[in-house]
Structures are given as C-alpha cells and as structure tokens.
Design an enzyme around this catalytic site. Structure first.
Site, short mmCIF file in Angstrom:
data_model
loop_
_atom_site.label_atom_id
_atom_site.label_comp_id
_atom_site.label_asym_id
_atom_site.label_seq_id
_atom_site.Cartn_x
_atom_site.Cartn_y
_atom_site.Cartn_z
N GLU A 240 36.57 52.61 37.46
CA GLU A 240 37.38 52.00 37.34
C GLU A 240 37.87 51.13 38.00
O GLU A 240 37.52 50.29 39.05
CB GLU A 240 38.59 52.81 38.26
N CYS A 241 38.50 50.01 36.94
CA CYS A 241 38.57 48.74 36.91
C CYS A 241 40.32 48.54 36.92
O CYS A 241 40.44 48.34 35.48
CB CYS A 241 37.97 47.70 36.04
N CYS A 252 35.83 40.33 33.14
CA CYS A 252 34.88 41.26 33.02
C CYS A 252 34.98 41.81 31.41
O CYS A 252 35.64 41.52 30.72
CB CYS A 252 34.99 42.53 34.06
N CYS A 254 35.21 45.39 30.99
CA CYS A 254 34.93 46.69 31.82
C CYS A 254 36.12 47.25 30.59
O CYS A 254 35.97 48.26 30.20
CB CYS A 254 35.83 47.13 33.32
N ARG A 281 33.47 47.96 41.82
CA ARG A 281 31.10 48.06 42.02
C ARG A 281 31.49 48.58 43.16
O ARG A 281 30.24 48.63 44.39
CB ARG A 281 30.52 46.92 42.05
N THR A 301 29.31 37.17 41.59
CA THR A 301 29.88 37.73 41.32
C THR A 301 28.77 38.39 42.48
O THR A 301 29.33 39.15 43.64
CB THR A 301 29.59 38.86 40.29
N ASP A 313 25.81 45.69 44.73
CA ASP A 313 26.68 47.01 44.14
C ASP A 313 27.06 48.32 45.25
O ASP A 313 25.57 48.67 45.62
CB ASP A 313 25.69 47.53 42.89
N ARG A 315 27.88 51.81 44.71
CA ARG A 315 28.08 52.18 44.33
C ARG A 315 27.40 53.55 44.10
O ARG A 315 26.00 53.63 44.54
CB ARG A 315 28.58 52.69 42.82
#
Length: 381
Positions: A240-241, A252, A254, A281, A301, A313, A315
């Site tokens: 999700e973003c 981004c 996304c 992330r 980033t 990251d 995730r």
C-alpha cells in the site's frame, strides 16, 4: 425497581492471552507513551518509546527500574551516527554522564539537525536479538514508531517480571513473541469479508479481505476474472502507498504500478493482485514522510531509511504467501522488478515460474528514487 445489570466479565490475566494478543497490547501501550515490560531468557526491561519522550516520561521510566535508563537503537541507526558498523539487531548506547532529553533527541531523532555533536565517549553495547532489551526495539518497529526505546532493567529476576508488571498495571510481553509476531500473524490470517467490486477496466473483480485472528491490520486480495488454480496465475504483490495510490504522488511509481497491474491482469483475463498493508516498504506512513523530508535534504531512499534506523526494506512476504495458499494458488507468474520478492515467495513455498517485468517511465520527481532502487536495492528496470 430498575433491572440489575449482569455481572461484568473479569479481564483475563495476561497469561490467558494469546502471544498475538500480548504483542498487540504492548504495541498499543507503546504507541500511547506508556511503559511496557519486555522479558527475555535472561533479562527483563521496562521500556518506553524514545519518540516524543520528555522529561516527565524519562523520570517515569527511571523510577520503575533499578538502574539509570539507557537509549536502545538499531545497529543501523548507530552506524549512521558513526558509533558502530552497520548490521542487524539493536545496541545500547553508553553515554558518559547519562541520558538526558536533549541527548536522547540528538541520538534517536534523525531530524534533530540543529543539535550538538554526539557526546564524546559515547559507545555501543550489542544486544542479543532475543533479549528483552533487544526485542524492545523490535516492538517499536511493530508499533511503526521510530525504532528506539528508553529502557531500564526490571528490579526483579526475569522469571518474576510478568508478575511484577501485573502488580503495577503494566503490560508485559515476551521477547520471543515480539520476534515471532510477523510470522504468527501471517499464519493466523483468515478471510473476513468478500464482495464483487467492478473496477475501471476490470469489471469482473472481487475483493477478499484477510485479517489475523488478533484483529490486526487487513490485507486485500483483488481477484480479477476466474484464475485457474491448476495453472500459474498472473500475480502482483503491491504494498500500500497512500501518497502514490490515492493521491497520485510523483515521488514514486506506486500508483502507476497499481493501476498498470490491474490493467495487465484484466488484459490477461484473470489473475490476482495482493494489496499488502506494508506502507513505506514496511516502515509506516509517518516514517515514510520523515524519510521524504530526509530525502529533500539530499539523502537517497535507502540512506533515508537507514538514517531513521530501519533497513532499506522492512517488508515481509509470509502474509502474501499465506493468502495465495488460502486462495488455492501455489504457482505464479509474478509481476515485479524486485528479485527479493521472487526469493521471498520461494522461501514460503510459492513457486514463481516467471518474473514478469513491470516498469513505467520515470518523471522529474522520481528519477532519483528509481535509480537508487536499482543501484542500492537491486531492482531490475
């Protein structure tokens, strides 16, 4: 006479709660600025989130322990402070003269640019990953706060810490439950809602919501058409973003990836897009906004995430694998530019028979972001 009320149901003791429930309670306490007890195999600490801590909160945690409180941060955060080499886990910062609110802000808050240098003589002590102290920083990550805590040892043996916490109305949680939370929550995912939701360009779509049994955050499966479980399905794992998906942010790609994946699956005739609750992330929306601020100051980033104390990251893909299994899909053609997703699904027993490239043109606002993802995180464009 008024009807008497039925007797209230007593609150179950902490030991009657599931590990997921105990972690959930600890996360809620930490987010509201309350102390939490975290117990490890040989230690127990009283901790509070370092984020937003003031003098009153520092005095409170000091009064609960039997030693001066210390600041615990990730090894990543210690590395950007030039106090240690980067690595996994957490460390305790040993500060000559002790911890003050001003020093805490300097060492834990990456946006404290106007502060004095790191106090001379500050050093680090690595913390065992499964210790109460080390797990307290992992708990702050679960709470989507800055990954830093202020902690003091419990004034009792570790085996007695839960009872000590209960006698003071403090929530206690075991380090092993904190460290296992993501995997346990993935195993506990269940479908809780489903509806037909016609989409622009993909009218034959249904959305299935999955939630862990502890009532945690939902993940969504967007199922387009009637994918055949016997064949490798076209799939996309999309984190999700809020800024990109909903607002159309140009920082981004996304939003383009989300809408492009839906269009590609619809053109194929069938497939699934998993919309995973892993904003930024895995660091959460607030921390993503902080990272954006650091990027505006010149960091890329990856550097911004590390400045905050996170890995590049954060995730995990065990929830995605579990949802795919529950939907009946064991083999996928995965739309992604990220080789880590392919490897992660394979580790969780989902076969990726093909990586399908999923790229979109850069713009003036995200070209640096995309270059950093390729150069620093191995994305394939």
């Amino acid at each position: 006479m008024p009807q008497s009320l039925p007797p209230s149901t007593p609150t179950p003791p902490a030991t009657a709660l599931s590990p997921l429930d105990r972690v959930g309670r600890a996360v809620a306490e930490l987010r509201r600025g309350a102390p939490v007890v975290v117990t490890g195999p040989g230690d127990a600490v009283v901790c509070m989130s370092a984020e937003g801590m003031d003098g009153e909160a520092l005095a409170r945690v000091s009064a609960l322990g039997d030693a001066p409180p210390a600041l615990l941060v990730t090894a990543r955060r210690a590395a950007v402070l030039h106090l240690s080499a980067p690595g996994p886990g957490a460390v305790r910062l040993v500060i000559p003269g002790g911890l003050t609110v001003e020093r805490l802000r300097l060492l834990a808050d990456p946006e404290a640019r106007d502060s004095a240098p790191v106090p001379p003589g500050t050093s680090v002590e690595p913390l065992p990953v499964d210790s109460g102290a080390g797990a307290s920083v992992a708990l702050a990550k679960l709470a989507r706060l800055l990954p830093a805590t202020v902690a003091t040892p419990c004034p009792c043996p570790a085996l007695d810490a839960e009872a000590w916490a209960g006698s003071r109305d403090l929530v206690a949680v075991a380090a092993e439950d904190v460290l296992d939370y993501h995997e346990a929550a993935a195993r506990a995912l269940r479908p809780v809602g489903e509806a037909r939701v016609p989409l622009d360009g993909a009218e034959d779509t249904r959305i299935v919501a999955f939630r862990p049994v502890d009532g945690g955050i939902e993940h969504l499966a967007i199922v387009i058409g009637r994918p055949d479980p016997a064949a490798p399905i076209l799939a996309r794992l999309h984190s999700e973003c809020f800024t990109g998906d909903l607002l159309g942010s140009l920082r981004c790609d996304c939003g383009e990836q989300l809408r492009g994946a839906i269009a590609a699956i619809a053109a194929e005739g069938a497939g699934v897009l998993l919309y995973l609750a892993q904003e930024g992330r895995g660091i959460g929306l607030v921390n993503k906004l902080r990272a954006y601020c650091l990027q505006d100051g010149g960091l890329d980033t990856v550097e911004a995430n590390e400045q905050l104390g996170f890995d590049d990251d954060e995730r995990l893909y065990s929830p995605a694998a579990e949802i795919l299994r529950q939907l009946g899909f064991a083999r996928v053609r995965l739309m992604t530019n990220n080789p880590r997703k392919v490897a992660a699904l394979a580790r969780h027993r989902i076969e990726v028979v093909e990586r399908v490239p999923h790229t979109f043109p850069a713009n003036a606002h995200n070209v640096g972001y995309l270059r950093a993802k390729a150069r620093r995180s191995g994305h394939l464009f």
